[in-house]
Design a protein around this motif. Structure first.
Motif, PDB file in Angstrom:
ATOM      1  N   VAL A  65       0.726  -1.201  -0.011  1.00  0.00           N
ATOM      2  CA  VAL A  65      -0.139  -0.207  -0.102  1.00  0.00           C
ATOM      3  C   VAL A  65       0.780   0.984   0.108  1.00  0.00           C
ATOM      4  N   THR A  66       1.847   1.454   0.832  1.00  0.00           N
ATOM      5  CA  THR A  66       3.049   2.313   0.671  1.00  0.00           C
ATOM      6  C   THR A  66       3.806   2.744  -0.640  1.00  0.00           C
ATOM      7  N   GLN A  67       3.564   1.423  -1.333  1.00  0.00           N
ATOM      8  CA  GLN A  67       4.342   1.717  -2.645  1.00  0.00           C
ATOM      9  C   GLN A  67       3.409   2.233  -3.453  1.00  0.00           C
ATOM     10  N   GLY A  68       1.907   2.537  -2.855  1.00  0.00           N
ATOM     11  CA  GLY A  68       1.292   3.072  -4.414  1.00  0.00           C
ATOM     12  C   GLY A  68       0.355   1.843  -4.585  1.00  0.00           C
ATOM     13  N   VAL A  69       0.148   0.259  -4.308  1.00  0.00           N
ATOM     14  CA  VAL A  69      -1.080  -0.447  -4.306  1.00  0.00           C
ATOM     15  C   VAL A  69      -2.193  -0.468  -3.919  1.00  0.00           C
ATOM     16  N   ALA A  70      -2.976  -0.297  -4.547  1.00  0.00           N
ATOM     17  CA  ALA A  70      -4.929  -0.092  -4.099  1.00  0.00           C
ATOM     18  C   ALA A  70      -4.582  -1.223  -3.525  1.00  0.00           C
ATOM     19  N   ILE A  71      -5.367  -0.966  -1.842  1.00  0.00           N
ATOM     20  CA  ILE A  71      -5.948  -1.451  -0.620  1.00  0.00           C
ATOM     21  C   ILE A  71      -7.034  -2.562  -1.276  1.00  0.00           C
ATOM     22  N   SER A  72      -7.909  -2.150  -2.433  1.00  0.00           N
ATOM     23  CA  SER A  72      -8.731  -3.327  -3.122  1.00  0.00           C
ATOM     24  C   SER A  72      -7.995  -4.471  -4.198  1.00  0.00           C
ATOM     25  N   GLU A  73      -7.335  -3.944  -4.688  1.00  0.00           N
ATOM     26  CA  GLU A  73      -5.974  -4.588  -5.707  1.00  0.00           C
ATOM     27  C   GLU A  73      -5.705  -5.915  -4.899  1.00  0.00           C
ATOM     28  N   ILE A  74      -4.896  -5.742  -3.278  1.00  0.00           N
ATOM     29  CA  ILE A  74      -4.577  -6.270  -3.079  1.00  0.00           C
ATOM     30  C   ILE A  74      -6.193  -7.276  -2.393  1.00  0.00           C
ATOM     31  N   ASP A  75      -6.766  -7.008  -1.219  1.00  0.00           N
ATOM     32  CA  ASP A  75      -7.590  -7.933  -1.262  1.00  0.00           C
ATOM     33  C   ASP A  75      -8.612  -8.904  -2.193  1.00  0.00           C
ATOM     34  N   ALA A  76      -8.536  -8.344  -3.857  1.00  0.00           N
ATOM     35  CA  ALA A  76      -9.168  -9.252  -4.824  1.00  0.00           C
ATOM     36  C   ALA A  76      -7.596 -10.324  -4.979  1.00  0.00           C
ATOM     37  N   TYR A  96     -11.902   0.500   4.854  1.00  0.00           N
ATOM     38  CA  TYR A  96     -12.815   0.556   3.975  1.00  0.00           C
ATOM     39  C   TYR A  96     -14.150   1.274   4.543  1.00  0.00           C
ATOM     40  N   ASP A  97     -14.985   2.162   4.186  1.00  0.00           N
ATOM     41  CA  ASP A  97     -16.052   2.149   4.830  1.00  0.00           C
ATOM     42  C   ASP A  97     -17.020   1.383   4.949  1.00  0.00           C
ATOM     43  N   TYR A  98     -18.618   1.201   5.748  1.00  0.00           N
ATOM     44  CA  TYR A  98     -19.465   0.686   5.266  1.00  0.00           C
ATOM     45  C   TYR A  98     -20.398   1.413   5.813  1.00  0.00           C
ATOM     46  N   VAL A  99     -21.366   1.037   5.121  1.00  0.00           N
ATOM     47  CA  VAL A  99     -23.181   1.094   5.048  1.00  0.00           C
ATOM     48  C   VAL A  99     -23.746   1.066   6.380  1.00  0.00           C
ATOM     49  N   GLU A 100     -24.303   1.608   7.316  1.00  0.00           N
ATOM     50  CA  GLU A 100     -25.796   0.416   8.141  1.00  0.00           C
ATOM     51  C   GLU A 100     -26.324  -0.377   7.488  1.00  0.00           C
ATOM     52  N   GLY A 101     -26.052  -2.024   7.641  1.00  0.00           N
ATOM     53  CA  GLY A 101     -26.973  -3.019   7.155  1.00  0.00           C
ATOM     54  C   GLY A 101     -26.343  -3.154   6.301  1.00  0.00           C
ATOM     55  N   ASP A 102     -25.375  -2.877   5.746  1.00  0.00           N
ATOM     56  CA  ASP A 102     -24.759  -3.407   4.867  1.00  0.00           C
ATOM     57  C   ASP A 102     -22.816  -3.744   4.583  1.00  0.00           C
ATOM     58  N   ARG A 103     -22.576  -4.966   4.833  1.00  0.00           N
ATOM     59  CA  ARG A 103     -21.485  -5.135   4.941  1.00  0.00           C
ATOM     60  C   ARG A 103     -19.919  -5.384   4.190  1.00  0.00           C
ATOM     61  N   ALA A 104     -21.089  -4.636   3.041  1.00  0.00           N
ATOM     62  CA  ALA A 104     -20.503  -4.378   1.324  1.00  0.00           C
ATOM     63  C   ALA A 104     -19.164  -3.372   2.111  1.00  0.00           C
ATOM     64  N   ALA A 105     -18.163  -3.679   1.687  1.00  0.00           N
ATOM     65  CA  ALA A 105     -16.232  -2.466   1.367  1.00  0.00           C
ATOM     66  C   ALA A 105     -16.389  -1.591   0.332  1.00  0.00           C
ATOM     67  N   ARG A 106     -16.552  -0.540   0.762  1.00  0.00           N
ATOM     68  CA  ARG A 106     -16.443   0.608  -0.377  1.00  0.00           C
ATOM     69  C   ARG A 106     -14.899   1.065  -0.355  1.00  0.00           C
ATOM     70  N   PRO A 107     -14.388   0.944  -0.985  1.00  0.00           N
ATOM     71  CA  PRO A 107     -13.213   2.474  -0.947  1.00  0.00           C
ATOM     72  C   PRO A 107     -13.564   2.955  -0.263  1.00  0.00           C
ATOM     73  N   SER A 108     -12.568   3.872   0.761  1.00  0.00           N
ATOM     74  CA  SER A 108     -12.938   5.134   1.821  1.00  0.00           C
ATOM     75  C   SER A 108     -11.931   5.988   1.265  1.00  0.00           C
ATOM     76  N   PRO A 109     -12.304   7.342   0.981  1.00  0.00           N
ATOM     77  CA  PRO A 109     -11.580   8.597   0.499  1.00  0.00           C
ATOM     78  C   PRO A 109     -11.438   8.683   2.028  1.00  0.00           C
ATOM     79  N   ARG A 110     -11.341   9.062   3.212  1.00  0.00           N
ATOM     80  CA  ARG A 110     -10.655   8.935   4.477  1.00  0.00           C
ATOM     81  C   ARG A 110      -9.435   8.325   4.649  1.00  0.00           C
ATOM     82  N   ALA A 111      -9.527   7.184   4.277  1.00  0.00           N
ATOM     83  CA  ALA A 111      -8.651   6.214   5.605  1.00  0.00           C
ATOM     84  C   ALA A 111      -7.365   6.677   3.875  1.00  0.00           C
TER      85      ALA A 111
END
Ligand code: T1G
Length: 642
Positions: A487-498, A558-573
């Motif tokens: 991640v610090t080398q610029g690889v996207a978190i979601s790419e690593i999980d995928a 990631y960000d999560y919405v109440e009642g939904d476990r889907a992981a969303r890329p997080s601008p805040r993170a």
């Protein structure tokens, strides 16, 4: 020891195969059976044949040890065909398990009878192959397409009663040999059924195919799908063409990396519970077991031990905690009832065997006590000080710690030779892995007791030396650190999980942390820092300090919405971590996965080097059974072998 013996019961020949330990079908067995058909066909006094096995089980399948070698005639399909074409009808008399080639031989017989406790199955996909001696071609003819798909694509054996219902066997008997002979004798006076290979086969309904295909793809490796394809091919072509198609797929898969990896795990699992260093060392008995702590771990351990028939005393600090602990244990058995795995009476009997108390004196007669309290050295040491006062000097005392040094926990304990680390994995009544961590003082029979407990709980024991995180958590820490480095080398978190999901993990490292909570590892790092260790700040630290602990706080990696476990890329993170991320990098997912698996293997090599683990297979078992490493990849050490 004679492999095949024949005795006569009037006009019935009883052929007994004796090839310990599980009557695996070796080259000699194939040859012996092949010749036996000719011998009995030529005997004018023999009118029918019963095939039965000595020892614990019917034929348990092809000898897996021969898989690495070039196949030698007679090949198993030839043996099955020869039995089927015999002039005298053969009856398979099944006890234990008729598996893989063993069940294929049984399908070459004209009839199959089994005792109630027997199972039949085609587990080849669990070894990365498909049945190679007509399993995908005869089974649908014998029991229909649905039963065949169920048996072959999930590889789970079927009990005799269910097998009778779908037509895989003809009768469930009690006196196996006597009843099989009587069955053969009676069959001679009745109309002989057609050989299985000649029976008609209905087409596979398109809707059924689509549903089965979806399930087979979910398995994550190719064998289940190839098995399904082979059954479907058999419904659309003649027997000979289908046999050729199946054989080609079997031989292709047999040489695959997946099959090699699954065989590696198969044999590693069978070696694990029997460490050579403990040969001849008697474990101590453990009928009355104390569990200290009724939280998730303690309740899981108590339920697992109760399920194995032990009497449990659950100790907690006050009446309220005792009640909560007992209700946590009851909830586990309630779940088993809901899933149809336990009858109501069984639930009541299990719960009756677990009593709670706040009084340590109740443990005076305990054979074994397992501590599963808060992961803090002071709390644990206080528990063992109390246990040292009340328990028998020969009672085995175990800590379930996952990070603390067992030697520090046991310091000052009278009879330290009875102390050991037993690291269960949550949920403890489900996860098979048990890391067994002796201290330098642990007596050999106490270590043997740890392995005996693992066997009693049907768990996978792996002995670990003492270091931070033992084997599994130490590799997990390295895996996470390497993923953060990407991640610090610029690889996207979601790419690593995928990438890691694509490799075969159910979850990647970041989504897994969000599910479990980032704060657990954060607290460990903070504890180490408080103890004066130099622990560099991790990306996870930055997120936790910003209140981002994962799903439970609505956001972590990631960000999560109440009642939904889907992981969303997080601008805040991304904003929080931006200062630590240099540039962007697009790495192909297989490269990401290979890099992270190599990192696990490199930590595994250090663990071996330091003697924390005895064998690379042990490290692979820890990863496969404790950390979701895909079984058909064999574990990090196998996957990274030269
Ligand atoms: N080949 C060789 N050795 C085997 C074996 C096998 N098939 N099965 C078990 N062993 C060894 C095992 O390594 C151990 O050895 C000992 O036997 C006891 O095993 C053409 C290609 C039968 C239910 O997948 O499921 O047929 O450590 O501790 O708990 O279509 O063994 O003592 O030296 O497991 O009583 C398909 C695999 C093959 C069955 C007995 N068959 N085995 O369980 O004993 S592929 C299987 C099992 C095939 C055809 C295809 C179990 C068991 P050691 P164990 P258990």
């Amino acid at each position: 020891m004679t492999l095949l013996t024949v005795r006569r019961d009037g006009e019935i020949a009883v052929v007994t195969l004796d090839n310990p330990p599980v009557n695996a079908i070796s080259e000699a067995v194939r040859k012996g059976l092949f010749e036996m058909v000719g011998q009995l066909d030529a005997d004018p006094e023999v009118r029918a044949v019963v095939l039965i096995c000595a020892g614990r089980t019917f034929l348990a399948g092809a000898d897996v040890r021969e898989f690495g070698k070039p196949p030698v005639e007679p090949h198993l399909p030839q043996v099955v065909d020869r039995i089927e074409a015999a002039r005298k009808p053969w009856v398979a008399a099944i006890h234990g398990a008729a598996l893989g080639g063993g069940f294929e031989i049984a399908m070459g017989c004209r009839f199959r009878v089994a005792v109630e406790t027997a199972r039949v199955g085609l587990p080849e996909v669990t070894l990365g192959v498909i049945p190679g001696a007509s399993g995908t071609v005869r089974t649908p003819r014998l029991a229909g397409v649905e039963a065949a798909v169920d048996l072959v694509t999930n590889g789970r054996p079927m009990p005799a009663g269910s097998a009778l219902k779908v037509g895989l066997i003809d009768a469930v008997v009690s006196d196996l040999e006597g009843d099989a002979v009587a069955f053969a004798r009676a069959a001679l006076d009745a109309e002989m059924p057609m050989p299985v290979s000649k029976r008609p086969l209905e087409p596979m309904p398109e809707e059924f195919w689509q549903k089965a295909r979806k399930a087979a793809v979910k398995a994550g490796h190719q064998a289940p799908l190839r098995a399904l394809d082979s059954i479907r091919f058999a419904t659309e072509h003649g027997f000979a063409a289908a046999m050729a198609h199946e054989r080609e797929a079997f031989l292709d898969l047999r040489g695959s990396d997946e099959a090699a990896a699954l065989r590696h795990v198969f044999f590693a699992e069978r070696a694990a519970p029997k460490p050579s260093a403990l040969k001849g060392i008697e474990p101590r008995p453990f009928k009355l077991v104390g569990v200290i702590g009724g939280g998730t771990m303690g309740a899981g351990i108590a339920a697992a031990c109760r399920e194995a028939g032990m009497e449990i005393i659950l100790i907690e600090r006050d009446e309220g905690a005792v009640a909560r602990g007992l209700s946590n244990v009851a909830a586990i058995f309630d779940g088993a009832v809901k899933r149809g795995k336990l009858a109501e009476a069984g639930r009541a009997e299990r719960i009756a065997g677990v009593r709670g108390s706040t009084d340590y004196a109740e443990l005076a007669q305990a054979d074994l006590v397992i501590e599963a309290v808060f992961e803090e050295i002071g709390v644990k040491r206080a528990v063992f000080a109390e246990l040292g006062r009340v328990c028998r000097p020969d009672a085995v005392l175990a800590t379930n710690t996952s990070y603390l040094d067992p030697r520090a926990i046991a310091e000052g304990l009278p009879h330290p030779e009875r102390f050991i680390g037993l690291h269960f994995f949550s949920p403890a009544h489900i996860m098979k892995l048990l890391e067994i961590v002796p201290t330098p003082d642990t007596a050999p029979e106490v270590l043997a007791t740890g392995f005996a407990l693992a066997r009693a709980l049907n768990k996978m024991p792996v002995q670990a030396g003492i270091c931070e995180g033992f084997i599994g958590n130490r590799i997990l820490k390295r895996y996470r650190a390497e993923a953060e480095a990407l991640v610090t080398q610029g690889v996207a978190i979601s790419e690593i999980d995928a990438a890691m999901r694509g490799y075969g993990f159910r979850m990647g490292p970041f989504e897994a942390q969000d599910l479990g909570g980032l704060d657990i590892a954060f607290l460990q790092r903070e504890g180490a820092r408080a103890a004066g260790e130099d622990v560099p700040e991790t990306l996870g630290d930055i997120l936790v300090r910003a209140g981002r602990k994962g799903q439970k706080t609505g956001g972590g990696w990631y960000d999560y919405v109440e009642g939904d476990r889907a992981a969303r890329p997080s601008p805040r993170a991304a904003e929080l971590l931006s200062a630590r991320i240099t540039g962007e990098q697009d790495l192909p997912r297989p490269e990401i996965a290979a890099h992270l698996v190599r990192a696990m293997a490199s930590e595994g090599a250090a663990i071996l080097e330091e003697g924390i683990a005895e064998r690379p297979e042990d490290i692979d078992l820890v990863e496969v059974h404790g950390y979701g490493f895909p079984r058909w990849k064999g574990g990090p050490m196998f996957a990274s072998r030269g």
